[in-house]
Design an enzyme around this catalytic site. Structure first.
Site, PDB file in Angstrom:
ATOM      1  N   LYS A 293       0.842  -0.971   0.029  1.00 45.91           N
ATOM      2  CA  LYS A 293       0.250   0.067   0.566  1.00 45.91           C
ATOM      3  C   LYS A 293       0.896   0.872  -0.221  1.00 45.91           C
ATOM      4  CE  LYS A 293      -3.641   2.587   0.949  1.00 45.91           C
ATOM      5  NZ  LYS A 293      -4.295   2.734  -0.267  1.00 45.91           N
TER       6      LYS A 293
ATOM      7  N   ASN B 217     -12.963   2.936  -5.810  1.00 46.11           N
ATOM      8  CA  ASN B 217     -12.455   3.584  -3.962  1.00 46.11           C
ATOM      9  C   ASN B 217     -11.588   4.718  -3.423  1.00 46.11           C
ATOM     10  OD1 ASN B 217      -9.271   3.573  -3.904  1.00 46.11           O
ATOM     11  ND2 ASN B 217      -9.750   1.970  -5.497  1.00 46.11           N
TER      12      ASN B 217
ATOM     13  N   ILE C  50      -9.974   5.510  -1.141  1.00 48.73           N
ATOM     14  CA  ILE C  50      -9.447   5.027   0.766  1.00 48.73           C
ATOM     15  C   ILE C  50      -9.252   6.049   0.660  1.00 48.73           C
ATOM     16  CG2 ILE C  50      -7.743   3.898   1.671  1.00 48.73           C
ATOM     17  CD1 ILE C  50     -10.668   2.510   0.383  1.00 48.73           C
TER      18      ILE C  50
ATOM     19  N   ASN D  63       5.511   0.804  -3.059  1.00 47.69           N
ATOM     20  CA  ASN D  63       4.715   2.314  -2.870  1.00 47.69           C
ATOM     21  C   ASN D  63       5.039   3.511  -2.334  1.00 47.69           C
ATOM     22  OD1 ASN D  63       1.816   3.186  -3.195  1.00 47.69           O
ATOM     23  ND2 ASN D  63       2.367   2.890  -5.511  1.00 47.69           N
TER      24      ASN D  63
ATOM     25  N   ASN E 150       3.482   6.617  -6.683  1.00 54.18           N
ATOM     26  CA  ASN E 150       2.588   6.792  -6.605  1.00 54.18           C
ATOM     27  C   ASN E 150       2.674   8.457  -7.140  1.00 54.18           C
ATOM     28  OD1 ASN E 150       0.162   6.596  -7.200  1.00 54.18           O
ATOM     29  ND2 ASN E 150      -0.461   6.405  -4.933  1.00 54.18           N
TER      30      ASN E 150
ATOM     31  N   CYS F 134      -2.693   8.583  -7.706  1.00 53.74           N
ATOM     32  CA  CYS F 134      -3.804   8.608  -6.676  1.00 53.74           C
ATOM     33  C   CYS F 134      -4.999   9.335  -6.940  1.00 53.74           C
ATOM     34  CB  CYS F 134      -3.903   8.672  -5.422  1.00 53.74           C
ATOM     35  SG  CYS F 134      -5.273   7.872  -4.260  1.00 53.74           S
TER      36      CYS F 134
ATOM     37  N   GLY G  93      -4.455  -3.576 -14.209  1.00 53.10           N
ATOM     38  CA  GLY G  93      -5.882  -3.115 -14.852  1.00 53.10           C
ATOM     39  C   GLY G  93      -7.508  -3.993 -14.956  1.00 53.10           C
ATOM     40  N   GLY G  94      -8.071  -4.869 -14.016  1.00 57.85           N
ATOM     41  CA  GLY G  94      -8.754  -5.914 -13.762  1.00 57.85           C
ATOM     42  C   GLY G  94      -8.147  -6.977 -14.336  1.00 57.85           C
TER      43      GLY G  94
HETATM   44  C1  LIG Z   1      -8.525   0.024  -2.543  1.00 56.83           C
HETATM   45  C2  LIG Z   1      -7.746   0.073  -3.541  1.00 56.83           C
HETATM   46  C3  LIG Z   1      -6.324   0.861  -2.696  1.00 56.83           C
HETATM   47  C4  LIG Z   1      -5.572   1.199  -4.050  1.00 56.83           C
HETATM   48  N1  LIG Z   1      -4.762   2.138  -2.917  1.00 56.83           N
HETATM   49  C5  LIG Z   1      -3.644   2.160  -4.043  1.00 56.83           C
HETATM   50  C6  LIG Z   1      -1.745   2.878  -3.661  1.00 56.83           C
HETATM   51  O1  LIG Z   1      -1.906   3.048  -2.399  1.00 56.83           O
HETATM   52  N2  LIG Z   1      -0.915   3.355  -4.357  1.00 56.83           N
HETATM   53  C7  LIG Z   1      -1.316   3.072  -5.443  1.00 56.83           C
HETATM   54  O2  LIG Z   1      -0.559   3.486  -6.018  1.00 56.83           O
HETATM   55  N3  LIG Z   1      -2.775   2.160  -6.221  1.00 56.83           N
HETATM   56  C8  LIG Z   1      -3.384   2.151  -5.039  1.00 56.83           C
HETATM   57  N4  LIG Z   1      -4.083   1.471  -6.019  1.00 56.83           N
HETATM   58  C9  LIG Z   1      -4.915   1.577  -7.301  1.00 56.83           C
HETATM   59  C10 LIG Z   1      -4.443  -0.071  -7.660  1.00 56.83           C
HETATM   60  O3  LIG Z   1      -3.170  -0.573  -7.549  1.00 56.83           O
HETATM   61  C11 LIG Z   1      -4.296  -0.521  -9.203  1.00 56.83           C
HETATM   62  O4  LIG Z   1      -3.278   0.207 -10.011  1.00 56.83           O
HETATM   63  C12 LIG Z   1      -6.025  -0.056  -9.767  1.00 56.83           C
HETATM   64  O5  LIG Z   1      -6.688  -0.745  -9.201  1.00 56.83           O
HETATM   65  C13 LIG Z   1      -5.774  -1.359 -10.988  1.00 56.83           C
HETATM   66  O6  LIG Z   1      -5.783  -2.727 -11.137  1.00 56.83           O
HETATM   67  P1  LIG Z   1      -7.524  -3.510 -10.558  1.00 56.83           P
HETATM   68  O7  LIG Z   1      -8.033  -3.242 -11.264  1.00 56.83           O
HETATM   69  O8  LIG Z   1      -6.356  -5.026 -10.793  1.00 56.83           O
HETATM   70  O9  LIG Z   1      -7.408  -2.648  -8.953  1.00 56.83           O
HETATM   71  C14 LIG Z   1      -5.997   0.907  -5.474  1.00 56.83           C
HETATM   72  C15 LIG Z   1      -6.388   0.216  -5.840  1.00 56.83           C
HETATM   73  C16 LIG Z   1      -7.206  -0.130  -4.960  1.00 56.83           C
HETATM   74  C17 LIG Z   1      -9.231  -0.467  -5.571  1.00 56.83           C
END
Ligand SMILES: Cc1cc2nc3c(=O)[nH]c(=O)nc-3n(C[C@H](O)[C@H](O)[C@H](O)COP(=O)(O)O)c2cc1C
Ligand SMILES: Cc1cc2nc3c(=O)[nH]c(=O)nc-3n(C[C@H](O)[C@H](O)[C@H](O)COP(=O)(O)OP(=O)(O)OC[C@H]3O[C@@H](n4cnc5c(N)ncnc54)[C@H](O)[C@@H]3O)c2cc1C
Ligand SMILES: Cc1cc2nc3c(=O)[nH]c(=O)nc-3n(C[C@H](O)[C@H](O)[C@H](O)COP(=O)(O)OP(=O)(O)OC[C@H]3O[C@@H](n4cnc5c(N)ncnc54)[C@H](O)[C@@H]3O)c2cc1C
Ligand SMILES: Cc1cc2nc3c(=O)[nH]c(=O)nc-3n(C[C@H](O)[C@H](O)[C@H](O)COP(=O)(O)O)c2cc1C
Ligand code: FES
Ligand code: FES
Lengths: 263, 327, 327, 263
Positions: free
Chosen positions: C71, C95, C97, C125, C152, C155, C268-269
């Site tokens: 995270k 999300n 967060i 990260n 990151n 965000c 991404g997905g």
């Molecule tokens: C609940 C949640 C928290 C996330 N927190 C971070 C984060 O702290 N730092 C970051 O770079 N990306 C964060 N992301 C983004 C994910 O790392 C990822 O790039 C994004 O969700 C796309 O991938 P997915 O579709 O497989 O979830 C977060 C995503 C979700 C769903």
């Protein structure tokens, strides 16, 4: 043009008739107006797969309100379909497309050629041609992968059926054209459905021999009703509807005069 | 045919029975107005997903729709892209039709007369490769009886450049003002979601005189068949549409409608009345149903009916009170 | 634990039996290398979706993963956004967060020692509100035994500006070069999909010295509850992730990996091996599983196994031959 | 900490017990270790709804491997759940969360307060407290919308149950606190689950009276296992895990000492 409709229908039976190939009867009043070469679209229930799946009409029992489709499990949609049990409600859209031009067979020696999952529409076609009784001679040549000669018996009710198999395990070894030449059949009209290489070979053969061929094409579809322009094929002349050299397989086809399309 | 609930004139005596009253006597207004054009309700068809209207007329009563928006129309016939043009994705689809269309002349001779038979508004989606192409179509449609023009500067599936108009604020400003000079009908600029800041684009179009905005067009995507090791689309990339993109579309409609004063027409993944109302609440003055027509040919008319039901259920007398009500 | 198929040393005599040979004796390499760091396989966890690793260690064997990506970690503890922080959408989720995290000191004292017990790489990260925030974390992690840093700059849920770093090429260039000056580990810049042209951002990061890129972060979206007439998320907007966004992610990975020479980590997905392989073929050197961990806590390990199965099925000896193989 | 797991489970029965409220028994060995106040996550099968749905454990029969949940149809996920028939396989994750601190009831007069769909966990809680036999007195006060007093009889097996109804159609008219004062019940410990306004009122009451209250909170969840930080609630002191004033409801809760949270 007859009204298309999206209707609730019911699965009457489902049988596996060869590896990955399923035979499904559906209760629907679309059966009454279904014609050989037309198709229906089946809407998956899984919500990740939204688009309707086009499947040819294999057999239609108008009095019994029963439609038959025979399909190969190719991906998520057809896999879902293969899991339906008797009594399951499904949503279908039909009857779609133009169908084979029966009148072109009048007085002619006609050969129906089905390849693989292109065989199913040949059953309904053989039935309709036989019923019309205008063709001089009807012969079916079906190309299979192996000795699982699905639908062969059904088609034999309407016409003699010759098989070609890729592995030589039944009939002539080779494709439908190999079988035709091995059997020295010389048709005046060909009506065919099957994989693109087979259809290309038929088009070439027909052009070389100067005979007519009507071929049923496939393309990925979204709407099935002519609206999205997703399913076009190249045409030789400008298409009347599109004003470019593209025809919609779902509404202008799926059956085309082989001379009219560039495949 | 007018909206049947709005035009109900006679108020029967059963008025005192609460339930009946609620259902039968409730007078509701579903009309919305965009740039002086009045729509009987805010439900339109999204360009390119409803053919020329004819294809879906066998499923839905076009008279029930706020407007029919046509497939993109160019100055001359376009061939579009090679096939496959369609790919399915999780909760959505990719298309790379490439704006195949028969050109403006065929549109005027064949499609427009068909649409004019119905009591609905006709909005023509205009596409082009150069500014001149657009202007030619816009001029040709000038005296045609078309109600509005929607300028597609955002199709991701045409290589020749149209998308640049929709991705650079200065290009967008330029094409919008040129079109505004020639257009006899109000002009809707259809924006691309493939941008860093939708409000910048919205403001540029507004500043150049656009009468309304519509959004979103499809988001550029790609699908690879890992068994065939090949792109599923002949064009490699295609435009993503369907329920999958709805949250992105709602966000952009919200942002844009709060950044400009001109009305916004919202679209992107609308399946039903609930989705449509979500866009209205986010700030859209009207909405369009796109890819979901393919999944449910009755979707547009059902959306109209569903909005009416929602209004009855919550006692909403004027649909305009829903527009942008969530801030 | 090393990859069991790759390290199998003894070749039994049954070699001649084709079937057994295929399954048992097939030697495969699933290792990939990014900026000199070797990963036993290309499957990572997406930041923020795997906690600190501890939460999922009860479901999956962390030793089986290419890397655990943590995270976002800031210089000091962050509170994050108010709740609701989560909304479900069609085939995806939003999300907001807001990067709640206990700060780099807690990370070093508690989370890192836990992760170091496993034979997997650790990628931290890093998030911040100002360039100085980022630099502080980067410096603090310098001698920590962390394998790589993922910055990151994308965000969408933090108002204070971090996203600007990821949406403007010059800002991205600037922060990347400043971080590169301080960082002792290789630096991955995590890009935002909310941009007009991902290749422009990719090139800026590369030019500034980034060792790798990762993409995509979430796409900004919104959801409205039409019955409550309110935003579902307290933050109004949130980041869309899950299967719904996969086509957009694949497209961006394809575009970026063809625009730069540095490796791209794709996400991404991703739900399973098929999805992971799609990203590899599009040009990703490694992939990460994000939101789908919530739907299937075993998703990461199953993806690793599924990739091995695919390689066996198609007789692929080196996973590197899949990377970017579809052009 | 005991191992959580995602397991296949089977629906044993499903009954509608009030308007929109369903009672489902599930076959799962999670029953053996389930504790009052813990919850499970149920994964929808519909592919448009991906996230697991948290539902409290209402009753657990460890020997019979049977878990019970009682839930209100609130949206797509719970609607789907309500359509499952006996024998259906489902995927669940459990047992999640901390559960109510039974030890705090030892030697005390304890009142269990359930409001609406917060009533179900009170059944398992009453059962466990009764089984422990350490509380001086156990009373249940359940708040209903109307006279459909679901689960009341079940709970009466373990403790006296008083009802409060919003419409006054049964028990005391009003909420659970109204009922408590009407009945002149003065607990030393409150354990409660229900809507936020009820929990807020209980927190206020407990603080004013200087008694202990343990309340079970709800928040939208994504992972259910403490990884996503989606489900936090504000805490009075810095939380030990997060190092900010946020605790995760799914793992640090869902049951909190009312004094520790800001609601
Ligand atoms: C609940 C949640 C928290 C996330 N927190 C971070 C984060 O702290 N730092 C970051 O770079 N990306 C964060 N992301 C983004 C994910 O790392 C990822 O790039 C994004 O969700 C796309 O991938 P997915 O579709 O497989 O979830 C977060 C995503 C979700 C769903
Ligand atoms: C007019 C017509 C008639 C057909 N008749 C039959 C038939 O009788 N029996 C039979 O087994 N198959 C037939 N097909 C092919 C059948 O439509 C596809 O095999 C099926 O759609 C695959 O869906 P899927 O979900 O299983 O595969 P997936 O690969 O998961 O499908 C993904 C998407 O691609 C589309 N698609 C995939 N393959 C094809 C294809 N070959 N043609 C068109 N679309 C495709 C699907 O419709 C869906 O939108 C016909 C196709 C057309 C166009
Ligand atoms: C620890 C805990 C225990 C619970 N126990 C019960 C119970 O025993 N019986 C019962 O009827 N309900 C219970 N709930 C509430 C229940 O989880 C929601 O009603 C349910 O998730 C709604 O899902 P849906 O798909 O029907 O609604 P939708 O509105 O379609 O759900 C959309 C999304 O929002 C989430 N969501 C919606 N409402 C809530 C809510 N109130 N709390 C948390 N997430 C929500 C869903 O999980 C889903 O991710 C509990 C919630 C929590 C957090
Ligand atoms: C098959 C198809 C063709 C489209 N053609 C056009 C077009 O010609 N002009 C245009 O502006 N948008 C076109 N679009 C975009 C839609 O009008 C709409 O903006 C987009 O699909 C998002 O809405 P949806 O998710 O409801 O489909 C097309 C979309 C699809 C799916
Ligand atoms: S499938 Fe839409 S036009 Fe044929
Ligand atoms: S639901 Fe993910 S931390 Fe609680």
């Amino acid at each position: 043009m007859e009204q298309m409709k999206k209707v609730k229908a019911k699965v009457l039976s489902q049988t596996k008739i060869a590896d990955d190939i399923y035979d499904m009867w559906i209760e629907s009043d679309l059966a009454a107006s279904a014609k050989a070469g037309q198709f229906i679209c089946v809407y998956p229930h899984r919500e990740s797969t939204l688009l309707p799946r086009p499947i040819s009409i294999c057999d239609a029992d108008g009095e019994g309100n029963r439609l038959r489709i025979v399909y190969r499990v190719a991906g998520k949609g057809t896999e879902e379909l293969s899991l339906y049990h008797t009594g399951r409600n499904i949503k279908i859209l039909g009857n779609l497309g133009n169908g084979f031009p029966l009148s072109k067979a009048a007085g002619k020696r006609v050969v129906l050629m089905g390849g693989g999952i292109g065989i199913p529409p040949m059953l309904q076609l053989a039935k309709e041609l036989k019923r019309e009784g205008k063709a001089e001679e009807i012969t079916v040549i079906s190309g299979y992968r192996n000795g699982q000669l699905f639908l062969k018996e059904d088609m034999e009710k309407y016409a003699p059926v010759h098989a070609a198999t890729e592995d030589g395990s039944a009939g002539t070894k080779g494709n439908v054209l190999d079988a035709m030449s091995a059997l020295s059949i010389r048709p005046q009209v060909i009506m065919a459905c099957g994989p693109m290489p087979m259809l290309r070979a038929i088009k070439k053969y027909a052009e070389a021999e100067g005979i007519e061929a009507y071929i049923s094409l496939e393309e990925r579809m979204a709407c099935g009703v002519g609206a999205c322009l997703g399913c076009v094929c190249k045409t030789k002349e400008k298409d009347e509807h599109s004003h470019v050299n593209n025809a919609r397989i779902c509404t202008d086809g799926p059956v085309f005069d082989a001379r009219d399309v560039e495949i | 045919m007018k909206n049947k609930f709005f035009t109900r004139k006679f108020v029967p005596a059963a008025q005192s029975l609460q339930a009946m009253r609620k259902v039968w006597l409730f007078r509701m207004n579903t009309k919305v107005t965009i740039a002086g054009v009045e729509f009987k309700n805010p439900v339109m068809t999204a360009s390119g997903t409803f053919g020329s209207g004819m294809e879906y007329a066998q499923f839905v009563d076009l008279n029930r729709l706020g407007a029919v928006v046509t497939k993109g129309v160019a100055n001359v016939p376009w061939e579009g892209n090679p096939t496959p043009r369609i790919a399915e994705t999780y909760g959505g689809m990719l298309n790379a039709i490439g704006l195949q269309n028969p050109g403006v002349e065929v549109f005027l001779q064949r499609d427009l007369p068909f649409l004019k038979k119905y009591d609905t508004k006709v909005i023509v989606n205009v596409c082009g490769k150069t500014v001149e192409d657009y202007l030619e179509v816009v001029e040709r449609l000038g005296d045609s009886g078309v109600d509005m023009l929607e300028i597609n500067v955002s199709c991701p599936n045409v290589k020749e450049g149209a998308i640049a108009f929709g991705q650079k604020a200065d290009c967008l400003y330029d094409i919008t003002s040129q079109i505004k000079k020639k257009a006899k009908q109000p002009v809707i600029m259809k924006l691309s979601p493939n941008v860093t800041d939708i409000t910048e684009m919205a403001k540029a179009a507004e500043a150049a005189g656009a009468d309304a905005l519509s959004m979103i067009n499809t988001i550029t995507g790609m699908k690879i068949d890992i068994h065939k090791r090949a792109f599923v689309l002949a064009n490699k990339t295609g435009g993503l549409s369907g329920p999958a993109i709805k949250p992105v579309a709602v966000r952009m409609v919200y942002q844009a409608s709060h950044a400009v004063k001109i009305p916004v027409i919202g679209m992107g993944g609308i399946s039903d009345a609930e989705d449509a109302i979500e866009f209205l609440m986010a700030g859209a003055t009207a909405v369009a149903v796109g890819a979901m027509n393919f999944v449910n040919p009755y979707a547009t008319e059902e959306t109209v009916k569903g909005i009416e039901e929602y209004m009855r259920k919550y006692g909403i007398e004027d649909i305009n009170s829903l527009i942008g009500c969530v801030e």
